[in-house]
Scaffold this active site. Structure first.
Site, PDB file in Angstrom:
ATOM      1  N   ARG A   8       1.414 -40.609 -46.224  1.00 28.51           N
ATOM      2  CA  ARG A   8       0.392 -40.941 -47.217  1.00 28.51           C
ATOM      3  C   ARG A   8      -1.000 -41.235 -46.656  1.00 28.51           C
ATOM      4  O   ARG A   8      -1.890 -41.602 -47.408  1.00 28.51           O
ATOM      5  CB  ARG A   8       0.840 -42.107 -48.118  1.00 28.51           C
ATOM      6  CG  ARG A   8       2.127 -41.850 -48.839  1.00 28.51           C
ATOM      7  CD  ARG A   8       2.423 -42.811 -49.939  1.00 28.51           C
ATOM      8  NE  ARG A   8       2.272 -44.216 -49.609  1.00 28.51           N
ATOM      9  CZ  ARG A   8       2.407 -45.193 -50.484  1.00 28.51           C
ATOM     10  NH1 ARG A   8       2.689 -44.928 -51.739  1.00 28.51           N
ATOM     11  NH2 ARG A   8       2.260 -46.440 -50.140  1.00 28.51           N
ATOM     12  N   ASP A   9      -1.221 -41.058 -45.360  1.00 30.25           N
ATOM     13  CA  ASP A   9      -2.562 -41.276 -44.815  1.00 30.25           C
ATOM     14  C   ASP A   9      -2.800 -40.390 -43.598  1.00 30.25           C
ATOM     15  O   ASP A   9      -3.242 -40.853 -42.547  1.00 30.25           O
ATOM     16  CB  ASP A   9      -2.778 -42.745 -44.472  1.00 30.25           C
ATOM     17  CG  ASP A   9      -4.257 -43.103 -44.306  1.00 30.25           C
ATOM     18  OD1 ASP A   9      -5.113 -42.402 -44.903  1.00 30.25           O
ATOM     19  OD2 ASP A   9      -4.559 -44.066 -43.587  1.00 30.25           O
ATOM     20  N   ILE A  10      -2.518 -39.089 -43.739  1.00 30.55           N
ATOM     21  CA  ILE A  10      -2.764 -38.139 -42.663  1.00 30.55           C
ATOM     22  C   ILE A  10      -4.270 -37.906 -42.573  1.00 30.55           C
ATOM     23  O   ILE A  10      -4.908 -37.533 -43.555  1.00 30.55           O
ATOM     24  CB  ILE A  10      -2.035 -36.799 -42.909  1.00 30.55           C
ATOM     25  CG1 ILE A  10      -0.515 -37.016 -43.013  1.00 30.55           C
ATOM     26  CG2 ILE A  10      -2.388 -35.770 -41.840  1.00 30.55           C
ATOM     27  CD1 ILE A  10       0.169 -37.409 -41.737  1.00 30.55           C
ATOM     28  N   THR A  59      -7.160 -42.733 -47.537  1.00 34.22           N
ATOM     29  CA  THR A  59      -8.529 -42.479 -47.107  1.00 34.22           C
ATOM     30  C   THR A  59      -9.157 -41.473 -48.068  1.00 34.22           C
ATOM     31  O   THR A  59      -8.687 -40.343 -48.157  1.00 34.22           O
ATOM     32  CB  THR A  59      -8.520 -41.930 -45.662  1.00 34.22           C
ATOM     33  OG1 THR A  59      -7.815 -42.878 -44.838  1.00 34.22           O
ATOM     34  CG2 THR A  59      -9.926 -41.732 -45.142  1.00 34.22           C
TER      35      THR A  59
END
Length: 195
Positions: A8-10, A59
């Site tokens: 969920r935050d690559i 992000t």
């Protein structure tokens, strides 16, 4: 993903290119602070989220449409974010450039992404661009449905075999920290973990 875990935050700062034994250019994914666990559906092979927190996380520059809209996300959100990273690597800029996090989230939810070839300063192979654009699809069903499917598409690219292990070794000799630093780091790690 096959174990029902979505990062969920690559984003670039969570991806590290490292050396693993003799293998150079090994990609490590770090910072699993926003990971979500999912149940794997026996019937359809899909994922159903266990948490419905309604919280906007991640992000904004790498946020897939479904996440920006506050909808349930699954592992395909990671694939969208990976498309954003690839876009950045190819063009040197984010998919959308907005003045606020909210404007970024709205853009990811509603605007068509630009084609990398229209933004990059150099040529972008058409087959590589097609992979990136498929990753950046707003509808998760239109993206690659697994990392394995993405890997197969990347291996079919005309440029896939142009970067050899010898090229990697040469690049690292030119740009990596001096070998004495690497040697010192390895020795410290060995001493720290010695019995």
């Amino acid at each position: 993903h096959e174990l029902g875990i979505a990062h969920r935050d690559i984003k670039p700062s969570n991806l590290f290119v490292v050396r693993r034994g003799l293998t150079r250019d090994f990609l490590k994914v770090l910072d699993f602070g926003m990971v979500s666990a999912h149940e794997t559906s026996e019937a359809g092979g899909g994922l159903t989220t266990l948490s419905q927190d309604g919280f906007l996380y991640g992000t904004p520059a790498y946020m897939p449409a479904e996440q920006a809209a506050g909808e349930t996300v699954d592992y395909r959100a990671d694939l969208y974010q990976l498309g954003c990273v690839m876009f950045f690597l190819i063009t040197g800029r984010a998919v959308f450039e907005k003045k606020s996090p909210l404007a970024l989230a709205v853009a990811h939810a509603s605007e068509a992404p630009p084609r990398p070839s229209r933004v990059a300063t150099g040529p972008v192979p058409a087959d590589l661009e097609a992979v990136v654009m498929r990753l950046l699809e707003k509808d998760p069903a239109k993206r690659f449905q697994s990392v394995r499917e993405l890997q197969a598409a990347l291996e079919r690219l005309a440029c896939a075999n142009q970067w050899t292990p010898e090229d990697a070794a040469s690049w690292w000799r030119s740009f990596a920290p001096p070998a004495t630093d690497e040697r010192t780091t390895i020795i410290r790690a060995l001493r720290k973990h010695a019995l």
